[in-house]
Write a protein that holds these residues in place. Sequence first.
Motif, PDB file in Angstrom:
ATOM      1  N   VAL A   1      20.024  45.392  -9.246  1.00  0.00           N
ATOM      2  CA  VAL A   1      18.909  45.875  -8.539  1.00  0.00           C
ATOM      3  C   VAL A   1      17.703  46.170  -9.683  1.00  0.00           C
ATOM      4  O   VAL A   1      17.922  46.603 -10.790  1.00  0.00           O
ATOM      5  CB  VAL A   1      19.118  47.358  -8.073  1.00  0.00           C
ATOM      6  N   VAL A   2      16.648  45.291  -9.310  1.00  0.00           N
ATOM      7  CA  VAL A   2      15.574  45.534 -10.310  1.00  0.00           C
ATOM      8  C   VAL A   2      14.385  46.535  -9.634  1.00  0.00           C
ATOM      9  O   VAL A   2      14.114  46.368  -8.573  1.00  0.00           O
ATOM     10  CB  VAL A   2      14.894  44.284 -10.658  1.00  0.00           C
ATOM     11  N   ARG A   3      14.170  47.730 -10.080  1.00  0.00           N
ATOM     12  CA  ARG A   3      13.242  48.510  -9.832  1.00  0.00           C
ATOM     13  C   ARG A   3      12.079  48.015 -10.573  1.00  0.00           C
ATOM     14  O   ARG A   3      11.840  48.343 -11.775  1.00  0.00           O
ATOM     15  CB  ARG A   3      13.583  49.850  -9.761  1.00  0.00           C
ATOM     16  N   LEU A   4      10.975  47.304  -9.947  1.00  0.00           N
ATOM     17  CA  LEU A   4       9.703  46.987 -10.575  1.00  0.00           C
ATOM     18  C   LEU A   4       8.690  47.402 -10.390  1.00  0.00           C
ATOM     19  O   LEU A   4       8.193  47.857  -9.111  1.00  0.00           O
ATOM     20  CB  LEU A   4       9.685  45.360  -9.831  1.00  0.00           C
ATOM     21  N   LYS A   5       8.019  48.303 -11.566  1.00  0.00           N
ATOM     22  CA  LYS A   5       6.939  49.146 -11.158  1.00  0.00           C
ATOM     23  C   LYS A   5       5.886  48.474 -12.184  1.00  0.00           C
ATOM     24  O   LYS A   5       5.997  47.460 -12.963  1.00  0.00           O
ATOM     25  CB  LYS A   5       7.483  50.408 -12.201  1.00  0.00           C
ATOM     26  N   GLY A   6       4.675  48.972 -11.437  1.00  0.00           N
ATOM     27  CA  GLY A   6       3.521  48.268 -12.025  1.00  0.00           C
ATOM     28  C   GLY A   6       3.197  48.748 -13.620  1.00  0.00           C
ATOM     29  O   GLY A   6       3.636  50.036 -13.701  1.00  0.00           O
ATOM     30  N   GLY A   7       2.443  48.159 -14.409  1.00  0.00           N
ATOM     31  CA  GLY A   7       2.268  48.479 -15.748  1.00  0.00           C
ATOM     32  C   GLY A   7       3.461  48.846 -16.438  1.00  0.00           C
ATOM     33  O   GLY A   7       4.482  47.928 -16.573  1.00  0.00           O
ATOM     34  N   ASP A   8       3.479  50.110 -16.963  1.00  0.00           N
ATOM     35  CA  ASP A   8       4.804  50.447 -17.647  1.00  0.00           C
ATOM     36  C   ASP A   8       5.889  51.413 -16.999  1.00  0.00           C
ATOM     37  O   ASP A   8       5.098  52.018 -16.104  1.00  0.00           O
ATOM     38  CB  ASP A   8       4.341  51.222 -19.142  1.00  0.00           C
ATOM     39  N   VAL A   9       7.027  51.457 -17.091  1.00  0.00           N
ATOM     40  CA  VAL A   9       7.576  52.205 -16.280  1.00  0.00           C
ATOM     41  C   VAL A   9       7.522  53.556 -16.387  1.00  0.00           C
ATOM     42  O   VAL A   9       8.160  54.267 -15.421  1.00  0.00           O
ATOM     43  CB  VAL A   9       9.334  51.817 -16.504  1.00  0.00           C
ATOM     44  N   SER A  10       7.158  54.014 -17.569  1.00  0.00           N
ATOM     45  CA  SER A  10       7.182  55.469 -17.769  1.00  0.00           C
ATOM     46  C   SER A  10       5.699  56.193 -17.672  1.00  0.00           C
ATOM     47  O   SER A  10       5.816  57.397 -17.595  1.00  0.00           O
ATOM     48  CB  SER A  10       7.711  55.625 -19.437  1.00  0.00           C
ATOM     49  N   ILE A  11       4.945  55.529 -17.625  1.00  0.00           N
ATOM     50  CA  ILE A  11       3.488  55.959 -17.617  1.00  0.00           C
ATOM     51  C   ILE A  11       3.125  56.502 -16.251  1.00  0.00           C
ATOM     52  O   ILE A  11       3.103  55.446 -15.281  1.00  0.00           O
ATOM     53  CB  ILE A  11       2.305  55.187 -18.296  1.00  0.00           C
ATOM     54  N   PHE A  12       2.730  57.826 -15.791  1.00  0.00           N
ATOM     55  CA  PHE A  12       2.623  58.006 -14.561  1.00  0.00           C
ATOM     56  C   PHE A  12       3.422  57.618 -13.352  1.00  0.00           C
ATOM     57  O   PHE A  12       2.809  56.828 -12.421  1.00  0.00           O
ATOM     58  CB  PHE A  12       0.917  58.145 -14.165  1.00  0.00           C
ATOM     59  N   SER A  13       4.706  57.458 -13.513  1.00  0.00           N
ATOM     60  CA  SER A  13       5.422  56.841 -12.661  1.00  0.00           C
ATOM     61  C   SER A  13       6.590  57.860 -12.191  1.00  0.00           C
ATOM     62  O   SER A  13       6.780  58.993 -12.929  1.00  0.00           O
ATOM     63  CB  SER A  13       6.405  55.613 -13.082  1.00  0.00           C
ATOM     64  N   ASN A  14       7.259  57.654 -11.281  1.00  0.00           N
ATOM     65  CA  ASN A  14       8.525  58.495 -10.775  1.00  0.00           C
ATOM     66  C   ASN A  14       9.717  58.238 -11.566  1.00  0.00           C
ATOM     67  O   ASN A  14      10.835  58.552 -10.928  1.00  0.00           O
ATOM     68  CB  ASN A  14       8.566  58.654  -9.364  1.00  0.00           C
ATOM     69  N   ILE A  15       9.829  57.763 -12.781  1.00  0.00           N
ATOM     70  CA  ILE A  15      11.014  57.196 -13.489  1.00  0.00           C
ATOM     71  C   ILE A  15      11.795  58.467 -13.550  1.00  0.00           C
ATOM     72  O   ILE A  15      13.069  58.271 -13.570  1.00  0.00           O
ATOM     73  CB  ILE A  15      10.664  56.662 -14.746  1.00  0.00           C
ATOM     74  N   LEU A  16      11.398  59.661 -13.723  1.00  0.00           N
ATOM     75  CA  LEU A  16      12.278  60.785 -14.053  1.00  0.00           C
ATOM     76  C   LEU A  16      13.243  61.063 -12.787  1.00  0.00           C
ATOM     77  O   LEU A  16      14.350  61.384 -12.923  1.00  0.00           O
ATOM     78  CB  LEU A  16      11.529  62.157 -14.451  1.00  0.00           C
ATOM     79  N   ASP A  17      12.720  60.969 -11.671  1.00  0.00           N
ATOM     80  CA  ASP A  17      13.499  61.120 -10.267  1.00  0.00           C
ATOM     81  C   ASP A  17      14.433  59.988 -10.389  1.00  0.00           C
ATOM     82  O   ASP A  17      15.644  60.271 -10.164  1.00  0.00           O
ATOM     83  CB  ASP A  17      12.616  60.948  -9.012  1.00  0.00           C
ATOM     84  N   GLU A  18      14.063  58.783 -10.663  1.00  0.00           N
ATOM     85  CA  GLU A  18      14.898  57.659 -10.461  1.00  0.00           C
ATOM     86  C   GLU A  18      16.285  57.861 -11.293  1.00  0.00           C
ATOM     87  O   GLU A  18      17.248  57.774 -11.253  1.00  0.00           O
ATOM     88  CB  GLU A  18      14.116  56.302 -10.568  1.00  0.00           C
ATOM     89  N   LEU A  19      15.713  58.120 -12.916  1.00  0.00           N
ATOM     90  CA  LEU A  19      16.822  58.117 -13.957  1.00  0.00           C
ATOM     91  C   LEU A  19      17.906  59.482 -13.334  1.00  0.00           C
ATOM     92  O   LEU A  19      19.011  59.326 -13.726  1.00  0.00           O
ATOM     93  CB  LEU A  19      16.197  58.775 -15.104  1.00  0.00           C
TER      94      LEU A  19
END
Length: 279
Positions: free
Chosen positions: A88-106
């Motif tokens: 599965v690729v979770r494709l995010k705009g810009g960088d994955v960690s800037i103002f994204s919900n990466i923490l929820d996903e991790l």
Amino acid sequence: MSTKKGKVVLVGAGPGDPELITVKAVRWLQKAEIVLADRLVSPQIIEDYVSHYAEVIPVGKQCGRGVSTPQSYINELLVKYAQQGKLVVRLKGGDVSIFSNILDELTVLAENHIPYEIIPGITAATGIAAFAAIPLTARNHSKGVRFLTYYKSDILPEEYWKELAQTDDTLVFYMSSETASEVVEKLTAHHISPDKLLAVVEQGTTPNQQITVLNLYEYSGTTINRKLASPSLLIIGKVVQLHQQFKWLENGLNTEEYFEPVVLQPLEQYSGKQKLATA
Ligand code: SAH
């Protein structure tokens, strides 16, 4: 559950121009079986790199317009497909960690013992800095750069605005186009230096990029008397002066929105077990 081990790769797609993606990101996209894609990802990237056999699921959010795929639904899809043994690729705009919900996903991946990798992307601030010729930390103009957001009023405490008005750091506001006039009011109320300018950058790095440079003290709610295109970014600081001197790209002639609006997927597979995320 499949015996093939699934995996999730969290990938940054860059801010708009489809060529602003890393080679590593492209390699993962070519191999992906499932792609869960943010709204602010160039459609060209999907077209050029995702295999025809892969399933692409748009999971966009557009909070300003009140349409967002619930984060808990995205989390469920990540787990579901990885547990089926899919890449599965979770494709995010810009960088994955800037103002994204990466923490929820991790968190959800770690809880479910799903292997993952994180591939960085060019964030809107640095992509736009290049395309707008606004060097974010230019010597003698700025001592650093801060990535901020102000989409609702309790995000930044009042005493912090004072510091923001006084610092020599360049200020970059994400997700703040609706609150732009409030940002300006707060900074001018705390006497930000008049040699600092505001650049409003709409649809940065896309063919429709528009940059408007404004004097903070001449700004009023009516200065930009139209709704800003989505997405847009605010850059504030002395470095904005350099745009006038060094700009290498004219504003796009077309001001239509480059990114498709969010289309919510039917949530029939969504169990609703977790609380719906607000955004
Ligand atoms: N992870 C992303 C940011 C997600 S938050 C990144 O690293 O860039 C979404 C916000 O990013 C938007 O509201 C906007 O402020 C900014 N943004 C993203 N792409 C942009 C673009 N092409 N032009 C202007 N702003 C952009």
